[in-house]
Design a protein around this motif. Structure first.
Motif, PDB file in Angstrom:
ATOM      1  N   UNK A 181      43.014  26.120  45.169  1.00 12.30           N
ATOM      2  CA  UNK A 181      44.329  26.578  45.613  1.00 12.30           C
ATOM      3  C   UNK A 181      44.173  27.822  46.476  1.00 12.30           C
ATOM      4  N   UNK A 182      45.201  28.144  47.236  1.00 12.14           N
ATOM      5  CA  UNK A 182      45.159  29.301  48.117  1.00 12.14           C
ATOM      6  C   UNK A 182      44.942  30.598  47.335  1.00 12.14           C
ATOM      7  N   UNK A 183      45.466  30.647  46.113  1.00 11.73           N
ATOM      8  CA  UNK A 183      45.347  31.875  45.329  1.00 11.73           C
ATOM      9  C   UNK A 183      44.090  31.892  44.454  1.00 11.73           C
ATOM     10  N   UNK A 184      43.227  30.886  44.613  1.00 13.32           N
ATOM     11  CA  UNK A 184      42.017  30.810  43.784  1.00 13.32           C
ATOM     12  C   UNK A 184      41.108  32.027  43.954  1.00 13.32           C
ATOM     13  N   UNK A 185      40.847  32.506  45.191  1.00 14.07           N
ATOM     14  CA  UNK A 185      39.985  33.692  45.323  1.00 14.07           C
ATOM     15  C   UNK A 185      40.525  34.905  44.567  1.00 14.07           C
ATOM     16  N   UNK A 186      41.833  35.125  44.636  1.00 14.93           N
ATOM     17  CA  UNK A 186      42.426  36.266  43.933  1.00 14.93           C
ATOM     18  C   UNK A 186      42.283  36.109  42.428  1.00 14.93           C
ATOM     19  N   UNK A 187      42.464  34.889  41.916  1.00 12.73           N
ATOM     20  CA  UNK A 187      42.310  34.652  40.482  1.00 12.73           C
ATOM     21  C   UNK A 187      40.872  34.955  40.035  1.00 12.73           C
ATOM     22  N   UNK A 188      39.907  34.563  40.864  1.00 11.59           N
ATOM     23  CA  UNK A 188      38.510  34.824  40.519  1.00 11.59           C
ATOM     24  C   UNK A 188      38.204  36.324  40.540  1.00 11.59           C
ATOM     25  N   UNK A 189      38.823  37.034  41.473  1.00 12.35           N
ATOM     26  CA  UNK A 189      38.628  38.487  41.527  1.00 12.35           C
ATOM     27  C   UNK A 189      39.188  39.136  40.266  1.00 12.35           C
ATOM     28  N   UNK A 190      40.379  38.717  39.845  1.00 13.27           N
ATOM     29  CA  UNK A 190      40.977  39.273  38.633  1.00 13.27           C
ATOM     30  C   UNK A 190      40.090  38.995  37.427  1.00 13.27           C
ATOM     31  N   UNK A 191      39.537  37.800  37.361  1.00 17.36           N
ATOM     32  CA  UNK A 191      38.649  37.439  36.257  1.00 17.36           C
ATOM     33  C   UNK A 191      37.364  38.272  36.308  1.00 17.36           C
ATOM     34  N   UNK A 192      36.863  38.470  37.521  1.00 18.17           N
ATOM     35  CA  UNK A 192      35.663  39.277  37.716  1.00 18.17           C
ATOM     36  C   UNK A 192      35.884  40.690  37.197  1.00 18.17           C
ATOM     37  N   UNK A 193      37.029  41.289  37.526  1.00 15.82           N
ATOM     38  CA  UNK A 193      37.287  42.668  37.128  1.00 15.82           C
ATOM     39  C   UNK A 193      37.601  42.779  35.641  1.00 15.82           C
ATOM     40  N   UNK A 194      38.217  41.763  35.054  1.00 16.74           N
ATOM     41  CA  UNK A 194      38.442  41.778  33.614  1.00 16.74           C
ATOM     42  C   UNK A 194      37.112  41.831  32.869  1.00 16.74           C
ATOM     43  N   UNK A 195      36.110  41.165  33.430  1.00 17.05           N
ATOM     44  CA  UNK A 195      34.798  41.120  32.796  1.00 17.05           C
ATOM     45  C   UNK A 195      33.960  42.352  33.124  1.00 17.05           C
ATOM     46  N   UNK A 196      34.003  42.801  34.386  1.00 16.91           N
ATOM     47  CA  UNK A 196      33.085  43.829  34.859  1.00 16.91           C
ATOM     48  C   UNK A 196      33.599  45.261  34.723  1.00 16.91           C
ATOM     49  N   UNK A 197      34.906  45.469  34.922  1.00 18.66           N
ATOM     50  CA  UNK A 197      35.466  46.827  34.949  1.00 18.66           C
ATOM     51  C   UNK A 197      35.677  47.307  33.516  1.00 18.66           C
ATOM     52  N   UNK A 198      34.604  47.827  32.920  1.00 20.28           N
ATOM     53  CA  UNK A 198      34.613  48.133  31.497  1.00 20.28           C
ATOM     54  C   UNK A 198      35.598  49.242  31.137  1.00 20.28           C
ATOM     55  N   UNK A 199      35.743  50.250  31.995  1.00 21.03           N
ATOM     56  CA  UNK A 199      36.652  51.357  31.671  1.00 21.03           C
ATOM     57  C   UNK A 199      38.013  51.221  32.343  1.00 21.03           C
ATOM     58  N   UNK A 200      38.198  50.072  33.027  1.00 26.57           N
ATOM     59  CA  UNK A 200      39.503  49.734  33.622  1.00 26.57           C
ATOM     60  C   UNK A 200      40.028  50.827  34.555  1.00 26.57           C
ATOM     61  N   UNK A 201      39.131  51.329  35.399  1.00 31.25           N
ATOM     62  CA  UNK A 201      39.572  52.337  36.366  1.00 31.25           C
ATOM     63  C   UNK A 201      39.798  51.749  37.759  1.00 31.25           C
ATOM     64  N   UNK A 202      39.720  50.424  37.861  1.00 33.62           N
ATOM     65  CA  UNK A 202      40.034  49.763  39.122  1.00 33.62           C
ATOM     66  C   UNK A 202      38.861  49.548  40.050  1.00 33.62           C
ATOM     67  N   UNK A 203      37.672  50.017  39.672  1.00 34.67           N
ATOM     68  CA  UNK A 203      36.466  49.790  40.464  1.00 34.67           C
ATOM     69  C   UNK A 203      35.325  49.399  39.524  1.00 34.67           C
TER      70      UNK A 203
END
Length: 230
Positions: A181-203
């Protein structure tokens, strides 16, 4: 072809495409300079002379014979000793005629262009190849992080990761299955940050990236796939 886990796909695509390009142009095979014809090559008046063999051997995990073979292949296809971005993009476009690989090739080119001078030297080429094929897991992950960190400030933002994801989506074209879907890349980015951004500071920092990847069995397995290519 399905795409499972876009962040893992991004990492695997780097290696798969690079190896495909090298094999296509014979750079991973022993070559003889007698096979090349100067009349068929557009020679530049400016030629880059690579660093000494001993120095390159110290910087990489290739033997002298392997470096000599790689240099013959590189020189055969890149007689000036340099690869510019337009040439790099042209190479990748041949592998993805159904999509637009130019943006992804731009990001990948910058990852190999270590000194940012707008050209990939033989030294850049073999150092990057050594990391991708024979580097430690830590070295490979640092290389991947550098790819995602577009502005090289030491952090991966959502905007940077989205740009990478969109470039892969554009490169693969509309012929993936199941269709993304067109929004698939954004969904993957959100999933990536949920997993990687341990302190949830946006980077995502390099430490967060390394820690998370090293705990992911799929990513760790993908890091071992291409160690014995050459």
């Amino acid at each position: 072809m399905g795409i499972q886990g876009m962040e893992l796909c991004a990492m695997a695509v780097v290696v798969l495409l690079f190896i495909a390009v090298l094999k296509q142009f014979g750079i991973l095979e022993p070559m003889s300079m007698e096979d090349s014809s100067d009349s068929e090559l557009e020679l530049s008046t400016v030629r880059h002379q690579p660093e000494g063999l001993d120095q390159l051997q110290a910087q990489t995990k290739f033997t002298k014979k392997e470096l000599q073979s790689l240099y013959r292949g590189f020189k055969n296809e890149c007689p000036t000793g340099l690869v510019d971005e337009d040439t790099f993009k042209l190479i990748y476009s041949q592998f993805f005629p159904q999509g637009d690989s130019s943006t992804y090739a731009h990001f990948l080119f910058n990852a190999f262009d270590a000194d940012g001078n707008g050209a990939i030297r033989f030294e850049d080429f073999v150092v990057g190849l050594s990391i991708l094929l024979r580097g430690t897991v830590h070295e490979k992950l640092k290389w991947a992080f550098n790819l995602y960190d577009i502005n090289k400030d030491g952090y991966v933002t959502k905007e940077e990761m989205l740009a990478i994801m969109k470039s892969i989506y554009d490169m693969m074209g509309r012929h993936t299955y199941p269709i993304l879907r067109e929004d698939a890349p954004l969904e993957h980015v959100e999933r990536f940050f949920q997993k990687m951004d341990r302190n949830q500071d946006g980077v995502v920092t390099i430490d967060e990236f390394l820690e998370t990847c090293q705990k992911d069995e799929n990513i760790m397995s993908s890091m071992q796939l291409f160690e014995n290519v050459i």
